[in-house]
Write a protein that holds these residues in place. Structure first.
Motif, PDB file in Angstrom:
ATOM      1  N   LEU A  95       0.822  -1.211   0.000  1.00  0.00           N
ATOM      2  CA  LEU A  95       0.000   0.000   0.000  1.00  0.00           C
ATOM      3  C   LEU A  95       0.850   1.251   0.000  1.00  0.00           C
ATOM      4  CD1 LEU A  95      -2.546  -0.967   2.805  1.00  0.00           C
ATOM      5  CD2 LEU A  95      -3.117  -0.635   0.389  1.00  0.00           C
ATOM      6  N   PRO A 132      -9.262   2.121  -9.775  1.00  0.00           N
ATOM      7  CA  PRO A 132      -9.344   1.191 -10.906  1.00  0.00           C
ATOM      8  C   PRO A 132      -9.370  -0.273 -10.458  1.00  0.00           C
ATOM      9  CG  PRO A 132      -7.217   2.337 -10.871  1.00  0.00           C
ATOM     10  CD  PRO A 132      -8.041   2.931  -9.787  1.00  0.00           C
ATOM     11  N   THR A 135      -6.786  -2.976  -7.784  1.00  0.00           N
ATOM     12  CA  THR A 135      -5.849  -2.170  -6.997  1.00  0.00           C
ATOM     13  C   THR A 135      -6.010  -2.388  -5.494  1.00  0.00           C
ATOM     14  OG1 THR A 135      -7.374  -0.320  -7.220  1.00  0.00           O
ATOM     15  CG2 THR A 135      -5.497  -0.375  -8.731  1.00  0.00           C
ATOM     16  N   GLY A 136      -6.864  -3.342  -5.111  1.00  0.00           N
ATOM     17  CA  GLY A 136      -6.903  -3.723  -3.698  1.00  0.00           C
ATOM     18  C   GLY A 136      -8.131  -3.306  -2.912  1.00  0.00           C
ATOM     19  N   LYS A 137      -9.216  -2.963  -3.584  1.00  0.00           N
ATOM     20  CA  LYS A 137     -10.409  -2.539  -2.835  1.00  0.00           C
ATOM     21  C   LYS A 137     -11.044  -3.727  -2.101  1.00  0.00           C
ATOM     22  CE  LYS A 137     -12.226  -0.803  -6.555  1.00  0.00           C
ATOM     23  NZ  LYS A 137     -11.092  -1.135  -7.465  1.00  0.00           N
ATOM     24  N   MET A 139      -9.607  -6.509  -1.496  1.00  0.00           N
ATOM     25  CA  MET A 139      -8.609  -7.016  -0.554  1.00  0.00           C
ATOM     26  C   MET A 139      -8.625  -6.205   0.744  1.00  0.00           C
ATOM     27  SD  MET A 139      -4.649  -7.844  -1.452  1.00  0.00           S
ATOM     28  CE  MET A 139      -3.678  -8.971  -0.443  1.00  0.00           C
ATOM     29  N   ASP A 189     -20.140  -4.066  -3.189  1.00  0.00           N
ATOM     30  CA  ASP A 189     -19.257  -3.975  -4.343  1.00  0.00           C
ATOM     31  C   ASP A 189     -20.040  -3.441  -5.539  1.00  0.00           C
ATOM     32  OD1 ASP A 189     -16.821  -4.119  -5.514  1.00  0.00           O
ATOM     33  OD2 ASP A 189     -16.625  -6.301  -5.423  1.00  0.00           O
ATOM     34  N   HIS A 289      -2.165  -3.958  -9.423  1.00  0.00           N
ATOM     35  CA  HIS A 289      -1.616  -4.925  -8.463  1.00  0.00           C
ATOM     36  C   HIS A 289      -2.033  -6.341  -8.852  1.00  0.00           C
ATOM     37  CE1 HIS A 289      -2.029  -1.101  -6.405  1.00  0.00           C
ATOM     38  NE2 HIS A 289      -1.187  -1.486  -5.470  1.00  0.00           N
ATOM     39  N   ALA A 290      -3.299  -6.466  -9.219  1.00  0.00           N
ATOM     40  CA  ALA A 290      -3.832  -7.801  -9.534  1.00  0.00           C
ATOM     41  C   ALA A 290      -3.134  -8.383 -10.760  1.00  0.00           C
ATOM     42  CB  ALA A 290      -5.333  -7.717  -9.763  1.00  0.00           C
ATOM     43  N   ALA A 293       0.371  -9.417  -9.858  1.00  0.00           N
ATOM     44  CA  ALA A 293       0.340 -10.654  -9.074  1.00  0.00           C
ATOM     45  C   ALA A 293       0.112 -11.857  -9.993  1.00  0.00           C
ATOM     46  CB  ALA A 293      -0.746 -10.570  -7.999  1.00  0.00           C
TER      47      ALA A 293
HETATM   48  N1  LIG Z   1      -2.427  -3.479  -2.630  1.00  0.00           N
HETATM   49  C1  LIG Z   1      -2.242  -4.750  -2.960  1.00  0.00           C
HETATM   50  N2  LIG Z   1      -1.222  -5.451  -2.459  1.00  0.00           N
HETATM   51  C2  LIG Z   1      -1.000  -6.722  -2.800  1.00  0.00           C
HETATM   52  N3  LIG Z   1      -1.772  -7.413  -3.645  1.00  0.00           N
HETATM   53  C3  LIG Z   1      -2.799  -6.782  -4.196  1.00  0.00           C
HETATM   54  C4  LIG Z   1      -3.094  -5.418  -3.876  1.00  0.00           C
HETATM   55  N4  LIG Z   1      -4.182  -5.059  -4.558  1.00  0.00           N
HETATM   56  C5  LIG Z   1      -4.564  -6.103  -5.268  1.00  0.00           C
HETATM   57  N5  LIG Z   1      -3.746  -7.165  -5.051  1.00  0.00           N
HETATM   58  C6  LIG Z   1      -3.867  -8.483  -5.678  1.00  0.00           C
HETATM   59  O1  LIG Z   1      -4.855  -8.418  -6.682  1.00  0.00           O
HETATM   60  C7  LIG Z   1      -5.976  -9.231  -6.364  1.00  0.00           C
HETATM   61  C8  LIG Z   1      -7.258  -8.525  -6.755  1.00  0.00           C
HETATM   62  O2  LIG Z   1      -7.380  -7.321  -6.011  1.00  0.00           O
HETATM   63  P1  LIG Z   1      -8.798  -6.768  -5.533  1.00  0.00           P
HETATM   64  O3  LIG Z   1      -9.828  -7.806  -5.763  1.00  0.00           O
HETATM   65  O4  LIG Z   1      -8.664  -6.260  -4.160  1.00  0.00           O
HETATM   66  O5  LIG Z   1      -9.014  -5.591  -6.546  1.00  0.00           O
HETATM   67  P2  LIG Z   1     -10.226  -4.554  -6.626  1.00  0.00           P
HETATM   68  O6  LIG Z   1      -9.660  -3.197  -6.434  1.00  0.00           O
HETATM   69  O7  LIG Z   1     -11.306  -4.986  -5.698  1.00  0.00           O
HETATM   70  O8  LIG Z   1     -10.680  -4.718  -8.134  1.00  0.00           O
HETATM   71  P3  LIG Z   1     -12.128  -4.595  -8.798  1.00  0.00           P
HETATM   72  O9  LIG Z   1     -12.406  -3.137  -8.915  1.00  0.00           O
HETATM   73  O10 LIG Z   1     -11.948  -5.255 -10.122  1.00  0.00           O
HETATM   74  O11 LIG Z   1     -13.093  -5.316  -7.918  1.00  0.00           O
HETATM   75  C9  LIG Z   1      -5.838  -9.491  -4.897  1.00  0.00           C
HETATM   76  O12 LIG Z   1      -6.462 -10.690  -4.520  1.00  0.00           O
HETATM   77  C10 LIG Z   1      -4.336  -9.527  -4.699  1.00  0.00           C
HETATM   78  O13 LIG Z   1      -3.812 -10.763  -5.092  1.00  0.00           O
END
Ligand SMILES: Nc1ncnc2c1ncn2[C@@H]1O[C@H](COP(=O)(O)OP(=O)(O)OP(=O)(O)O)[C@@H](O)[C@H]1O
Ligand SMILES: [Mg+2]
Length: 328
Positions: A95, A132, A135-137, A139, A189, A289-290, A293
């Motif tokens: 983060l 976008p 990016t970890g929302k 998570m 969501d 990030h996704a 990964a």
């Molecule tokens: N900040 C982060 N640090 C480490 N890994 C991350 C991070 N953000 C995302 N990831 C990785 O990417 C995967 C998908 O992220 P996440 O589902 O949180 O995205 P999101 O922002 O909810 O996307 P969406 O808008 O498509 O729902 C996570 O399961 C993790 O493996």
């Protein structure tokens, strides 16, 4: 009559807090009793199970020896919420400092919420997560639940609206009743489904109505739960929405630093001595990030398939570039 095994299974399922199994075994006992001529006992047992089931609240904490109080959405709620018990922690996330500080602050307020409330203040608990995809929302929702030892209830608003056209507001009330009665992290969501003027013309009226009732529920909600909304499209959101949240958390694509941390974490179990991190970071530019990964996972699996633990530098760069290719 119940066999010794059935009695043991009943006790075990009770200890595990596994109600579904508990009832299933009780019904098995009833069926067996009926077959062996104990009709009255079988009937009584069935009635008892029905009564107990009916009494179970819509969302009921299941008592058991576990550290985390388990809760399962019941009845109508079951179709609206999905529950999970994430083990994710904030340290698992790469983060930006600003975001980490804000999350730490939220957790700190939650952990000391009684003290804060004693003094007449309210801990931050209504959060809007914007940024976008990948990016970890989601998570973050899991990490907040994991840190606080709370169940994570996810509500897919898109589904809620299309599935229950015309009665979404009534369904939302059920969800907000659950928010009040069972402390947890409630994650709405695809929030833009509510906030924006998306969808066909016919939907707009319904979405507006739902948005208005959501805002009312959110405003009235004084529970101890955390209510999170997530969206990719901040531009679509109504300004009125922002006011209702205690904090708006902004997620962005990772900087080089953060991208490197995502990669190191994802490849943590592999030998990464061959990797040129500078080149990998460069290849990851513009990826979420996704996506980073996933590229790491691909490179790691290639190594494993080659019977090696060492991740190949060029394969990682290739995997990242491939993701960028599919991006464009
Ligand atoms: N900040 C982060 N640090 C480490 N890994 C991350 C991070 N953000 C995302 N990831 C990785 O990417 C995967 C998908 O992220 P996440 O589902 O949180 O995205 P999101 O922002 O909810 O996307 P969406 O808008 O498509 O729902 C996570 O399961 C993790 O493996
Ligand atoms: Mg998500």
């Amino acid at each position: 009559m119940a066999t010794a095994d059935q009695v043991k299974a009943l006790i075990r399922s009770h200890a595990d807090g596994d109600d579904t199994r508990f009832y299933a075994i009780a019904m098995q006992v009833a069926a067996q009793a009926a077959r062996s001529g104990h009709g009255k006992f079988a009937q009584e047992l069935r009635e008892l199970v029905d009564q107990v089931k009916a009494r179970a609240k819509e969302v009921e904490p299941v008592r058991g020896p576990k550290a985390v109080p388990l809760a399962q959405p019941r009845g109508e709620l079951a179709g609206l919420l999905t529950v999970s018990y994430p083990k994710t922690r904030v340290v698992d996330m790469a983060l930006a400092d600003v975001l980490r500080t804000r999350l730490d602050r939220i957790l700190n307020e939650q952990r000391q919420r009684d003290r804060i409330r004693e003094h007449g203040f309210v801990p931050m608990r209504k959060l809007l997560l914007v940024g976008p995809p990948g990016t970890g929302k989601t998570m973050t929702a899991a990490a907040l639940a994991g840190e606080l030892g709370l169940p994570l209830f996810s509500i897919q608003l898109d589904g809620l609206i299309t599935k229950y056209m015309g009665e979404t507001a009534a369904k939302l009330r059920l969800v907000f009743d659950a928010i009040q009665s069972t402390r947890g992290v409630y994650f709405f969501d695809e929030f833009d489904a509510l906030g924006g003027e998306r969808g066909s013309k016919n939907d707009v009226g319904e979405i507006r109505r739902v948005l208005n009732s959501f805002l009312q529920f959110l405003e009235q909600d004084e529970s101890d739960s955390l209510v999170l909304g997530a969206t990719n499209h901040v531009g679509l959101l109504d300004r009125a929405l922002f006011r209702r949240f205690d904090a708006v958390l902004e997620y962005t694509l990772p900087t080089g630093d953060i991208a490197a941390r995502v990669m190191r974490a994802r490849l943590g179990l592999m030998d990464t001595s061959a990797i040129d991190w500078g080149a990998a970071v460069k290849a990851s530019e513009g990826l979420s990030h996704a996506e980073i990964a996933m590229a790491c996972e691909q490179a790691a699996k290639n190594a494993i398939l080659d019977h090696s633990t060492a991740v190949c530098d060029t394969e990682l760069v290739l995997a990242l570039e491939e993701r960028r290719g599919t991006h464009a």
